[in-house]
Design an enzyme around this catalytic site. Structure first.
Site, PDB file in Angstrom:
ATOM      1  N   PRO A  66       0.820  -1.220   0.000  1.00 41.18           N
ATOM      2  CA  PRO A  66       0.000   0.000   0.000  1.00 41.18           C
ATOM      3  C   PRO A  66       0.856   1.272   0.000  1.00 41.18           C
ATOM      4  CG  PRO A  66      -0.448  -1.343   1.969  1.00 41.18           C
ATOM      5  CD  PRO A  66       0.643  -2.020   1.198  1.00 41.18           C
ATOM      6  N   GLU A  79       2.568  -7.603   8.910  1.00 39.96           N
ATOM      7  CA  GLU A  79       2.583  -6.124   8.967  1.00 39.96           C
ATOM      8  C   GLU A  79       3.511  -5.542   7.900  1.00 39.96           C
ATOM      9  OE1 GLU A  79      -0.257  -6.091  10.644  1.00 39.96           O
ATOM     10  OE2 GLU A  79       0.838  -7.651  11.701  1.00 39.96           O
ATOM     11  N   ARG A  91      -2.573  -8.922 -20.581  1.00 43.43           N
ATOM     12  CA  ARG A  91      -3.510  -8.481 -21.619  1.00 43.43           C
ATOM     13  C   ARG A  91      -2.855  -7.548 -22.634  1.00 43.43           C
ATOM     14  NH1 ARG A  91      -8.808  -9.161 -21.045  1.00 43.43           N
ATOM     15  NH2 ARG A  91      -9.233  -7.183 -22.078  1.00 43.43           N
ATOM     16  N   ASP A 103     -11.557  -1.737 -25.189  1.00 44.46           N
ATOM     17  CA  ASP A 103     -11.736  -1.758 -23.746  1.00 44.46           C
ATOM     18  C   ASP A 103     -11.812  -0.362 -23.145  1.00 44.46           C
ATOM     19  OD1 ASP A 103     -11.979  -4.378 -23.209  1.00 44.46           O
ATOM     20  OD2 ASP A 103      -9.918  -4.685 -22.530  1.00 44.46           O
TER      21      ASP A 103
HETATM   22  N1  4GX Z   1      -1.655  -2.912  -3.088  1.00 46.14           N
HETATM   23  N2  4GX Z   1      -1.097  -5.229   0.960  1.00 46.14           N
HETATM   24  C1  4GX Z   1       1.127  -6.288   1.233  1.00 46.14           C
HETATM   25  C2  4GX Z   1       2.018  -6.704   3.477  1.00 46.14           C
HETATM   26  C3  4GX Z   1       3.118  -5.730   3.229  1.00 46.14           C
HETATM   27  C4  4GX Z   1       3.128  -4.446   3.808  1.00 46.14           C
HETATM   28  C5  4GX Z   1       4.189  -3.592   3.542  1.00 46.14           C
HETATM   29  C6  4GX Z   1       5.111  -5.287   2.167  1.00 46.14           C
HETATM   30  C7  4GX Z   1       5.183  -4.027   2.728  1.00 46.14           C
HETATM   31  C8  4GX Z   1      -1.534  -3.936  -1.141  1.00 46.14           C
HETATM   32  C9  4GX Z   1      -2.218  -2.962  -1.900  1.00 46.14           C
HETATM   33  C10 4GX Z   1      -1.829  -4.303   0.242  1.00 46.14           C
HETATM   34  C11 4GX Z   1      -1.333  -5.380   2.392  1.00 46.14           C
HETATM   35  C12 4GX Z   1      -0.149  -6.178   0.411  1.00 46.14           C
HETATM   36  C13 4GX Z   1      -0.035  -5.458   3.170  1.00 46.14           C
HETATM   37  N3  4GX Z   1       4.100  -6.123   2.406  1.00 46.14           N
HETATM   38  N4  4GX Z   1      -0.591  -4.431  -1.923  1.00 46.14           N
HETATM   39  N5  4GX Z   1       0.833  -6.506   2.650  1.00 46.14           N
HETATM   40  N6  4GX Z   1      -3.226  -2.193  -1.491  1.00 46.14           N
HETATM   41  O1  4GX Z   1      -2.743  -3.733   0.799  1.00 46.14           O
HETATM   42  O2  4GX Z   1      -0.656  -3.814  -3.121  1.00 46.14           O
END
Ligand code: 4GX
Length: 243
Positions: A87, A114, A152, A167
């Protein structure tokens, strides 16, 4: 294109890679996706990949050593673009999808818990990528979004090139409405023009409906367009106001 994925849940990817448009693309050898278990890169009997955060705060973090070993092992024959789904990343959009499709080798890192020890990002991550501002339980679903959208863009993966061109977002507009048989559904008839056989009129109608839909549902797309026409000369100018 080659895509490698690192995850503690490789089983999540099996049906995704086997079915539908993507399954056909993989079977045809248009893209080569391999999913790797992070635990294969641990060196303790428990194959552990997590530990408590320094500084406290609760929750668990993924430790650096298995990630460093896995990414380096998968970067031997070619230098992949190394992407951590997170995120904290830059938000994925159609433009970034097209750029990623031009790479020859992607390596997608799927974290859980986390997050991941920051030194993984320091040492072996080229970019962090987010699929949107909400929190998932792991990067796996986000990696699938990347794989499906990028695949795609690879010639031959989607059956008819005209399906890709038509699309949503291809020309910066939403899709126009579609209809198929039966011609009347609960008293709702198919728009007359679509039955007329006048191809030019049908094209004009679809273009107008795409603009209307965009203005009504996603007006931000009209103001964000890099090639956006000057105010007053908007493609929506002159369109009838609708509820
Ligand atoms: N878009 N998540 C990853 C664990 C994490 C946290 C920090 C690495 C660094 C997300 C999103 C997403 C939740 C995937 C936390 N890994 N990934 N995860 N939105 O929410 O890509």
């Amino acid at each position: 294109m080659r895509i490698d994925v690192i995850t503690i849940f490789p089983e999540m990817f099996a049906p995704f890679l086997e079915l539908g448009v993507l399954g056909r693309g993989v079977a045809a050898g248009l893209l080569d996706v391999t999913v790797h278990d992070l635990r294969d890169y641990t060196d303790d009997p428990h194959r552990s990949v997590d530990d408590e955060p320094y500084g406290g705060g609760g929750g668990m973090l993924m430790t650096a050593p298995p990630w460093l070993a896995a990414v380096r092992a998968l970067s031997r024959e070619s230098k992949p673009r190394r992407i951590l789904l997170s995120p904290q990343g830059r938000r994925l959009d159609g433009e970034r999808v097209a750029e990623l499709a031009a790479e020859s080798h992607l390596l997608l890192l799927c974290g859980r818990y986390e997050g991941i020890d920051e030194r993984v990002i320091d040492r072996v991550v080229d970019e962090e990528l987010s699929i949107g501002d909400y929190v998932l339980s792991g990067g796996e679903i986000a990696a699938m979004v990347v794989i499906e959208s990028v695949s795609r863009e690879i010639p031959g993966v989607v059956g008819l090139p005209q399906s890709v061109e038509r699309d949503s977002f291809r020309d910066g507009l939403l899709d126009f409405p579609h209809y198929t048989r039966p011609s009347v559904v609960e008293g709702l008839a198919v728009p007359e023009v679509l039955l007329s056989g006048h191809h030019a009129e049908i094209e004009a109608w679809r273009q107008r409906k795409a603009l209307e839909a965009t203005r009504r549902k996603r007006p931000d797309l009209l103001t964000e367009r890099r090639d956006a026409p000057a105010v007053g000369k908007s493609p929506c100018a002159g369109l009838e106001e609708e509820k």
